[in-house]
Design an enzyme around this catalytic site. Structure first.
Site, mmCIF file in Angstrom:
data_model
loop_
_atom_site.group_PDB
_atom_site.id
_atom_site.type_symbol
_atom_site.label_atom_id
_atom_site.label_comp_id
_atom_site.label_asym_id
_atom_site.label_seq_id
_atom_site.Cartn_x
_atom_site.Cartn_y
_atom_site.Cartn_z
ATOM 1 N N ASP A 74 0.793 -1.279 -0.056
ATOM 2 C CA ASP A 74 0.024 -0.081 0.102
ATOM 3 C C ASP A 74 0.919 1.282 -0.166
ATOM 4 O O ASP A 74 2.221 1.164 0.230
ATOM 5 C CB ASP A 74 -0.983 -0.020 1.335
ATOM 6 N N ASP A 122 -0.117 4.941 0.845
ATOM 7 C CA ASP A 122 -0.383 6.334 1.940
ATOM 8 C C ASP A 122 -0.342 5.858 2.980
ATOM 9 O O ASP A 122 -0.785 4.720 3.528
ATOM 10 C CB ASP A 122 -1.655 6.790 1.489
#
Length: 291
Positions: free
Chosen positions: A26, A28
């Site tokens: 992922d 952020d």
């Protein structure tokens, strides 16, 4: 059939390889310390795309995101607001804004620990794939900056006039991330039982549970509970550092290279964390981009 966007020649593969593996990250709050797209609000304001009020609203949203993330209902509300906000934006203009400000905005937010992990996975012969709900027009250049092999990201529709329509083509969120990981594994020959995945959010549990080695990174409360229950490893990343400081000899991409990394896609909206896009001019692109 989903296509691949080639941004550099593929790495050499042995004619008799063992089952391939990958590490799925992922973006952020996992690889970078903030929201990759919300952070561009000031640049979009300076470029005349949003008002000062909208800039302040996205700054507040960034604060909430950093403080505790966002649940599904909050994300859906923001998705609707941001869809209306970006409708009518000229693609070429926002592409240039992202290209011009990428290094100043994103480079200082990259976690040293994440950059080290990416290097370790590459050294071990694994592909590195960024899987992000953020807009592809930001994720692809960041993936190139990090040396990722591919990205899976949200895409928006771009109209014949070269502007965002506000509609979503592909939404890389929750279960759709896991579906994309499995589809990519099938097309690339990854053995998911030997693959790794990293995320900070409980919304990524489907992606984490699809691999043999899941890691919760700076997890929100819901993901921390899930990680404890499932006996998943929990990592803490807390040292943002510029890549140039980490790797003094690193050759950073030029502005033309960054524009090419977007490969004709629209640039991210001021907080388009949940959106998708379509290739401008040449038509529809695949979900996966090789950077």
């Amino acid at each position: 059939m989903l296509g691949h966007v080639e941004m550099h020649p593929p790495a050499y593969r042995s004619p008799h390889p063992s089952p391939r593996t990958a590490a799925f990250f992922d973006l952020d709050k996992t690889v970078i310390a903030k929201s990759s797209t919300l952070t561009f609000s000031k640049s979009f304001y300076q470029g005349g795309l949003i008002t000062r009020r909208a800039m302040l609203r996205t700054a507040y949203t960034q604060f909430l995101f950093l403080a505790g993330g966002a649940d599904h209902e909050q994300m859906e509300r923001m998705r609707s607001y941001l869809s209306a906000l970006c409708r009518g934006w000229n693609v070429e203009q926002v592409r240039e804004i992202v290209a011009e400000t990428l290094h100043d905005i994103v480079d200082p937010m990259i976690y040293d620990e994440a950059a080290s992990l990416i290097e370790e996975h590459h050294t071990a012969g694994r592909d590195v794939v960024i899987v992000s709900t953020s807009a592809a027009e930001v994720v692809e250049p960041i993936g190139k900056l990090l040396g990722a092999d591919r990205v899976v990201a949200t895409r928006m529709v771009v109209g014949e006039d070269g502007c965002f329509t506000g509609e979503v083509e592909y939404y890389a969120y929750g279960p759709t991330k896991a579906e994309a990981v499995k589809e990519l594994a099938a097309s690339e020959g990854y053995d998911l039982s030997r693959c790794f995945a990293y995320s900070d959010s409980a919304t990524d549990v489907p992606m984490l549970e699809s691999v043999g080695h899941p890691y919760a990174v700076n997890p929100d409360r819901a993901l921390r509970r899930e990680a404890v229950l499932r006996d998943w490893s929990i990592l803490t990343f807390e040292r943002p550092v510029r890549l140039k400081q980490r790797l003094p000899g690193l050759s950073m991409p030029t502005r033309p290279a960054l524009v090419a990394a977007a490969v004709g896609a629209a640039a991210a909206t001021a907080g388009l964390v949940w959106y998708a896009s379509r290739t401008q001019r040449t038509g529809k692109r695949g979900v996966f981009a090789r950077v």
